[in-house]
Design a protein around this motif. Structure first.
Motif, short mmCIF file in Angstrom:
data_model
loop_
_atom_site.label_atom_id
_atom_site.label_comp_id
_atom_site.label_asym_id
_atom_site.label_seq_id
_atom_site.Cartn_x
_atom_site.Cartn_y
_atom_site.Cartn_z
N THR A 154 0.82 -1.21 0.00
CA THR A 154 0.00 0.00 0.00
C THR A 154 0.85 1.26 0.00
O THR A 154 1.95 1.27 0.53
CB THR A 154 -0.95 0.02 1.22
N GLY A 155 0.29 2.28 -0.61
CA GLY A 155 0.88 3.60 -0.54
C GLY A 155 0.24 4.41 0.58
O GLY A 155 0.58 5.55 0.82
N TYR A 156 -0.74 3.80 1.25
CA TYR A 156 -1.52 4.48 2.29
C TYR A 156 -1.40 3.72 3.61
O TYR A 156 -2.37 3.17 4.10
CB TYR A 156 -3.00 4.53 1.90
N SER A 157 -0.21 3.63 4.17
CA SER A 157 -0.04 2.79 5.35
C SER A 157 -0.25 3.56 6.64
O SER A 157 0.68 3.94 7.32
CB SER A 157 1.33 2.11 5.35
N SER A 158 -1.50 3.81 6.95
CA SER A 158 -1.83 4.39 8.25
C SER A 158 -1.89 3.27 9.27
O SER A 158 -2.00 2.09 8.91
CB SER A 158 -3.19 5.10 8.19
N LEU A 159 -1.83 3.62 10.52
CA LEU A 159 -1.95 2.62 11.58
C LEU A 159 -3.26 1.86 11.45
O LEU A 159 -3.33 0.66 11.64
CB LEU A 159 -1.84 3.29 12.96
N TYR A 160 -4.32 2.58 11.07
CA TYR A 160 -5.63 1.95 10.91
C TYR A 160 -5.59 0.87 9.82
O TYR A 160 -6.04 -0.25 10.04
CB TYR A 160 -6.70 3.00 10.57
N SER A 161 -5.05 1.21 8.65
CA SER A 161 -5.04 0.23 7.56
C SER A 161 -4.15 -0.96 7.89
O SER A 161 -4.47 -2.09 7.55
CB SER A 161 -4.61 0.87 6.24
N VAL A 162 -3.05 -0.71 8.59
CA VAL A 162 -2.16 -1.80 9.00
C VAL A 162 -2.88 -2.74 9.95
O VAL A 162 -2.87 -3.96 9.77
CB VAL A 162 -0.86 -1.24 9.64
N SER A 163 -3.52 -2.20 10.98
CA SER A 163 -4.19 -3.07 11.96
C SER A 163 -5.39 -3.76 11.35
O SER A 163 -5.66 -4.93 11.64
CB SER A 163 -4.58 -2.28 13.21
N LYS A 164 -6.11 -3.08 10.45
CA LYS A 164 -7.27 -3.68 9.79
C LYS A 164 -6.82 -4.86 8.92
O LYS A 164 -7.42 -5.93 8.97
CB LYS A 164 -7.98 -2.63 8.95
N SER A 165 -5.76 -4.69 8.15
CA SER A 165 -5.24 -5.77 7.31
C SER A 165 -4.76 -6.93 8.16
O SER A 165 -5.01 -8.09 7.83
CB SER A 165 -4.09 -5.27 6.43
#
Length: 125
Positions: A83-94
């Protein structure tokens, strides 16, 4: 197709990224590509893949949905989210959906191969 090689599904809606990953991985793995999440899920219904590498942000069907489907279809499959959008939210969701690893764009060939190696264990040539 070399049956002794492990199989990898590369999913990205950007052709340049798909082509790059195919070129880098194709010597060591049997690589199949998909241009979006819908196509990826269709391919996952037809065939087992040892590793799925999927982009997170795609039109229509997201990488999270691909991860969720892949893990339900085959709990042993490894999944790397790019991802080019690695927020903490997207990391934990994935991670919650079963991703084995996350790679932030841009990444180097060395980072890619290290992540693949970590997920798959040592690949026998």
């Amino acid at each position: 197709m070399d049956m002794s090689k492990k199989s990898v599904l590369v999913v990205d809606d950007e052709e340049i990224i798909r082509d790059f990953l195919f070129e880098v991985l194709n010597d060591e793995f049997n690589v199949t590509t998909a241009s979006d999440g819908d196509e990826a899920i269709d391919k996952l219904k037809q065939k087992h893949f040892d590793l799925i590498i999927t982009d997170l942000k795609m039109r229509r069907v997201s990488g999270d949905e691909v991860v969720r489907f892949a893990r339900q279809a085959d709990p042993d499959a490894k999944v790397i989210v790019i991802t080019g959008y690695s927020s903490l939210y997207s990391v934990s969701k994935s991670a919650n959906h079963g991703a084995s690893a996350l790679l932030s764009k841009p990444f180097s060939i060395k980072e890619l191969m290290q992540t693949v190696s970590d997920c798959m264990g040592a690949v026998q040539k």
